[in-house]
Scaffold this motif. Sequence first.
Motif, mmCIF file in Angstrom:
data_model
loop_
_atom_site.group_PDB
_atom_site.id
_atom_site.type_symbol
_atom_site.label_atom_id
_atom_site.label_comp_id
_atom_site.label_asym_id
_atom_site.label_seq_id
_atom_site.Cartn_x
_atom_site.Cartn_y
_atom_site.Cartn_z
ATOM 1 N N GLN A 1 0.602 -1.117 0.034
ATOM 2 C CA GLN A 1 0.044 -0.016 0.085
ATOM 3 C C GLN A 1 0.740 1.217 -0.063
ATOM 4 O O GLN A 1 0.242 2.387 -0.095
ATOM 5 C CB GLN A 1 -1.150 0.011 1.333
ATOM 6 N N GLY A 2 1.957 1.267 0.194
ATOM 7 C CA GLY A 2 2.887 2.289 0.172
ATOM 8 C C GLY A 2 3.909 2.224 -0.975
ATOM 9 O O GLY A 2 3.562 1.520 -2.053
ATOM 10 N N LYS A 3 5.029 2.997 -0.937
ATOM 11 C CA LYS A 3 6.040 2.800 -2.049
ATOM 12 C C LYS A 3 7.350 2.277 -1.286
ATOM 13 O O LYS A 3 7.765 2.753 -0.302
ATOM 14 C CB LYS A 3 6.386 4.314 -2.542
ATOM 15 N N SER A 4 7.893 1.425 -2.024
ATOM 16 C CA SER A 4 9.178 0.698 -1.442
ATOM 17 C C SER A 4 10.458 1.230 -2.361
ATOM 18 O O SER A 4 10.293 2.128 -3.358
ATOM 19 C CB SER A 4 8.994 -0.643 -1.614
ATOM 20 N N GLY A 5 11.586 1.395 -1.646
ATOM 21 C CA GLY A 5 12.911 1.884 -2.194
ATOM 22 C C GLY A 5 13.070 3.462 -1.851
ATOM 23 O O GLY A 5 12.474 3.882 -0.858
ATOM 24 N N GLY A 6 13.530 4.015 -2.748
ATOM 25 C CA GLY A 6 13.741 5.511 -2.726
ATOM 26 C C GLY A 6 15.316 6.024 -2.204
ATOM 27 O O GLY A 6 15.561 6.962 -2.692
ATOM 28 N N ILE A 7 15.895 5.135 -1.210
ATOM 29 C CA ILE A 7 17.112 5.481 -1.237
ATOM 30 C C ILE A 7 18.093 4.233 -1.108
ATOM 31 O O ILE A 7 17.606 3.157 -0.528
ATOM 32 C CB ILE A 7 17.387 5.861 0.559
ATOM 33 N N LYS B 1 18.877 -0.419 27.116
ATOM 34 C CA LYS B 1 19.253 0.688 27.186
ATOM 35 C C LYS B 1 19.346 1.702 25.948
ATOM 36 O O LYS B 1 19.075 2.702 26.366
ATOM 37 C CB LYS B 1 20.783 0.739 28.022
ATOM 38 N N ALA B 2 19.702 1.244 24.838
ATOM 39 C CA ALA B 2 19.646 1.981 23.762
ATOM 40 C C ALA B 2 19.360 1.145 22.420
ATOM 41 O O ALA B 2 19.633 0.093 22.546
ATOM 42 C CB ALA B 2 21.013 2.684 23.855
ATOM 43 N N LEU B 3 18.371 1.445 21.679
ATOM 44 C CA LEU B 3 17.838 0.874 20.475
ATOM 45 C C LEU B 3 18.363 1.869 19.464
ATOM 46 O O LEU B 3 19.014 1.229 18.276
ATOM 47 C CB LEU B 3 16.486 0.658 20.697
ATOM 48 N N MET B 4 17.751 2.952 19.488
ATOM 49 C CA MET B 4 18.210 3.871 18.309
ATOM 50 C C MET B 4 19.655 4.488 18.180
ATOM 51 O O MET B 4 19.988 5.043 19.339
ATOM 52 C CB MET B 4 17.187 4.983 18.176
ATOM 53 N N SER B 5 20.243 4.480 17.245
ATOM 54 C CA SER B 5 21.224 5.519 17.150
ATOM 55 C C SER B 5 20.858 6.846 16.370
ATOM 56 O O SER B 5 19.845 7.078 15.828
ATOM 57 C CB SER B 5 22.341 4.837 15.886
ATOM 58 N N LYS B 6 21.508 7.833 16.556
ATOM 59 C CA LYS B 6 21.162 9.216 16.212
ATOM 60 C C LYS B 6 20.734 9.406 14.800
ATOM 61 O O LYS B 6 20.095 9.887 14.241
ATOM 62 C CB LYS B 6 22.247 10.373 17.032
ATOM 63 N N ALA B 7 21.717 8.626 13.892
ATOM 64 C CA ALA B 7 21.763 8.786 12.385
ATOM 65 C C ALA B 7 20.286 7.904 12.073
ATOM 66 O O ALA B 7 19.642 8.333 10.922
ATOM 67 C CB ALA B 7 22.829 8.093 11.929
ATOM 68 N N ASP B 8 19.735 7.184 12.957
ATOM 69 C CA ASP B 8 18.624 6.322 12.372
ATOM 70 C C ASP B 8 17.524 7.503 12.471
ATOM 71 O O ASP B 8 16.446 7.238 11.634
ATOM 72 C CB ASP B 8 18.406 5.396 13.542
ATOM 73 N N ALA B 9 17.696 8.688 13.148
ATOM 74 C CA ALA B 9 16.552 9.570 13.050
ATOM 75 C C ALA B 9 16.295 10.274 11.550
ATOM 76 O O ALA B 9 15.195 10.715 11.464
ATOM 77 C CB ALA B 9 16.683 10.546 14.086
ATOM 78 N N ALA B 10 17.402 9.992 10.976
ATOM 79 C CA ALA B 10 16.988 10.679 9.557
ATOM 80 C C ALA B 10 17.216 9.506 8.517
ATOM 81 O O ALA B 10 17.933 9.604 7.431
ATOM 82 C CB ALA B 10 18.230 11.687 9.249
ATOM 83 N N PHE B 11 16.814 8.295 8.849
ATOM 84 C CA PHE B 11 16.801 7.117 7.834
ATOM 85 C C PHE B 11 16.249 7.421 6.524
ATOM 86 O O PHE B 11 16.652 6.865 5.643
ATOM 87 C CB PHE B 11 16.103 6.084 8.786
ATOM 88 N N LEU C 1 13.218 0.898 2.999
ATOM 89 C CA LEU C 1 12.281 1.931 3.497
ATOM 90 C C LEU C 1 11.168 2.144 2.659
ATOM 91 O O LEU C 1 11.159 1.799 1.121
ATOM 92 C CB LEU C 1 13.210 3.440 3.027
ATOM 93 N N PHE C 2 10.239 2.345 3.207
ATOM 94 C CA PHE C 2 8.667 2.231 2.844
ATOM 95 C C PHE C 2 8.031 3.659 2.974
ATOM 96 O O PHE C 2 8.151 3.926 4.205
ATOM 97 C CB PHE C 2 7.973 1.149 3.142
ATOM 98 N N THR C 3 7.762 4.244 1.903
ATOM 99 C CA THR C 3 7.231 5.656 2.195
ATOM 100 C C THR C 3 5.688 5.808 1.670
ATOM 101 O O THR C 3 5.230 4.865 1.123
ATOM 102 C CB THR C 3 8.015 6.540 1.179
ATOM 103 N N ASP C 4 5.100 6.971 2.437
ATOM 104 C CA ASP C 4 3.470 6.937 1.952
ATOM 105 C C ASP C 4 2.823 5.804 2.492
ATOM 106 O O ASP C 4 1.762 5.284 1.773
ATOM 107 C CB ASP C 4 3.312 7.141 0.440
ATOM 108 N N VAL C 5 3.091 5.250 3.595
ATOM 109 C CA VAL C 5 2.299 4.279 4.250
ATOM 110 C C VAL C 5 1.133 4.813 4.968
ATOM 111 O O VAL C 5 1.338 5.783 5.771
ATOM 112 C CB VAL C 5 3.405 3.563 5.481
ATOM 113 N N PRO C 6 0.158 4.479 4.633
ATOM 114 C CA PRO C 6 -1.154 4.802 5.413
ATOM 115 C C PRO C 6 -1.404 4.751 7.015
ATOM 116 O O PRO C 6 -0.518 3.527 7.355
ATOM 117 C CB PRO C 6 -2.316 4.168 4.589
ATOM 118 N N ARG C 7 -1.674 5.480 7.513
ATOM 119 C CA ARG C 7 -1.901 5.447 9.004
ATOM 120 C C ARG C 7 -2.499 4.245 9.642
ATOM 121 O O ARG C 7 -1.915 3.754 10.589
ATOM 122 C CB ARG C 7 -2.600 6.834 9.629
#
Length: 867
Positions: free
Chosen positions: A654-660, A750-760, A665-671
């Motif tokens: 239902q979304g779009k795959s790829g892009g980077i 204690k930690a899951l996300m790396s800071k760079a992940d926030a701009a995945f 990565l999947f974009t335009d995924v409905p809520r």
Amino acid sequence: MAQIRNALPGHDGIDQATDWLRSSLGSVIDFSGPLGDDLEEARTLLHKEHEITILRRSSIFAKRPDWYHGPQPGDRHWPALKSYFLGPKHWDSETIESIDEGSNEIVSLLADPAQDQFSCRGLVVGYVQSGKTANMTAVISKAVDRGYNLILVFAGLTDKLRQQTQRRLESDIVVRHPTLWHKLTTTDIHGEFRIPAHGHISALNRAQLAVMKKNVAPLQRLLDVIEDTPAAEMRKLKILLIDDECDQASVNSASNEMDISKINEKIRLILKKLPAVSYVGYTATPFANVLINPYAEQTDTLDDLYPKDFITSLALPKGYFGTQRLFGRTPQDAANPLPEEEGLDVIREVDEADEAALQPRGRAAQAGFVPRMTPSLQDAILYYIATCAVRRARGHAGEHMSMLVHTSPAIRMHQSIAHLIENWIDKERAGIEQQTGPAFEALRSVWEAEQAAGLDDLTSARPVSFDELCDHLPAVLQALSVVIENGASDDRIDYTGGAKTYIIVGGSILARGLTLEGLAVSYFLRTSNQYDTLLQMGRWFGYRHGYEDLPRLWMPTELKSRFRALAAIEAEIRDDISNYSRSPSVTPMDFAIRIRSVPGMAIVARNKMRHAHQCSIGYWGRHVQTLRFKRKDERLLQNNWQAGAELVSFADQQGKSGGIPGRRLFTDVPRKLIAQFLRSYRIDDSHQDLKDDLLLQFVQLDDPALTTWNVGVIQSADGEPSGQPLGVLGSVKMVQRSRLKDKGEIADIKALMSKADAAFDCPSGTVSTDDDWEAIKAKRRTQVGERPLLLLYPIDRASRARTGSTTRIDLDAEHDILGFGIVMPGSREAGGRYVSVHLAPPTPEELAQIEADEMDALEAAGVQNHV
């Protein structure tokens, strides 16, 4: 067991009594065989018999050994204090039980004094004028019973506060067993801490007590003495340092982080020099303390006073009159407010005309200003005189009675107001005593009007008629005196000796710690733009045993509104502590207490808010992540993996795959797909700020920024392939996340996300790992706009800890784990204005660097580590 019990009165506890029996009877009884086994079994059974379970239901705390199990046979100080509460003080058993439980909880969170070295930082949040000192004396008594042998108490900024605290500790604790104490300070005006004749502190066979002002000079003397104490003596000292009113002076108030205020510097240096110390701050206004930067970067390596080990909120005491009870709080439903939201009918308005007659419109207008008696001040004085008469009729003639008049912080104004009141009383005295004239009739009118408030059900004391109270008016006026309490006055309050009946005109000295005994009436004009200052000015908070129906407050409407707002803020802070205390894996370093901001008010002085960040009650602008998992619950872990697999497959459709390139990565995924995932996924209950229902409620808000999502899958280039496919992606390369070294089925990574992940979902090179979280999220918004990002993290069940790590162990899960993180759109300022210390969890890379630094330090010291 009976023989050990019989030996207890002469020995310090079960172990000493048992060892004494073994030694004294060893010549006639062979303890090397079965009889010795019986003796040890009796010792064990007695210990279990006297152990209690300390629930720590009111604390957020870091993991620590369970070393304290409550008072034990042979204890001397707590049993004596408890008897004092029951006997001379006549406190009821429910109050004493509350003190007992609360102090048990705090002592259990201190460091174990049996250790050679320790450093503990804690914060105890009480209520203004609520009897924090009773809890403090209980904590001291129990700590000394367990082995703490040097008690340092920092008690305010003035001699009067220091003397008051010294006097209280001596009367409550020291005089119970005077031979077991050595006083380093006294109640005398010159009894402040001095350098001992031999220049250092010696470990004695009894506990030592020093009560000190938080002034630079005495703190420097203490620091000098510590530095001159021989190492052999210092190793014997187990110190409990109690910082009373710890939000005053102790917190760094210098203009920038690297410039440390003098008192703060001295306290931190003292703590650094002590090898075995538990520091506990007590306050009713913790706003500044929870805004301390816990990760302060200090060039001198001093740590600040952030309560990293525990935060405890004392229970609301029975019979306590505080902000919410007096002022109420904003109703949740304005059409149907609850009784407790309304507040008591005890506040009377001072209008603008009366304000103008009693205080100048600014500092420049003080010179030559002459205050005039006003209708509201006259009513307050007359009502106070009537309450004193009622209390005498109820048998309280031998107790202190007080009225507070606080119109200005300016010392010159206090003298003018005191003279105004004295002259008015002298003028009207005869008419009131003879029950004739306008002042007496005004007294009658005020009394009758106040009886209409209908507060008789607040007290069990008998009602007193107007005719009966009139019989006591001459005695009241004869005992009545007007005193000034400020830093420059000579004629000040003195509750020693016989009972006093005071009208107290005061200033800033009344805003911290100083107790006004028998306070019944407050006339209050002075305001403050700071939460902590305003709350501490409320000397009317506290207990009114036997006259609960009598207290009244006169103040302007604006001031009442501010206190009403503060009632809600106080409740929110305590709710935060209460909510997080239900999760044993959450520590003070894992969260920040939120403090709602009120328009036109400051939380604390600006120089104490350097580390405060605006944040949100919702999730706008935040990044949230799952950090704790039930690693042995295979069914739950399988369910969560399947929830992620379905999300990926539907997102592909239902979304779009790829892009980077190179990213899943999947974009335009409905809520609706995100909502379905959150309904299926089971978040561990220990995530207090990441609840299923709250998160779903937020995601489904009617806001265009939440309708379309991006979804990414974080993989490790050299990770092991998953044994189970993640939807259409098939087997994925899993990431490594070891867990903190702790027993149990809950794995805290204690930690899951790396800071760079926030701009995945941004092109490579968009952000730098040198950016902080907020900067990265801001850059992301410029690239993708206000769109939420959900990230899935497939975690290898066999994730291994770094070789040589002293803080982590292998994950050892029954199934590969799927964690997730969400980067929310918007800003942290949306959805309700709050401030808190921003405690961003460290990234995996930062944790790895910390571990590497620790290992390097250990290797440099020649210490070999073993997992």
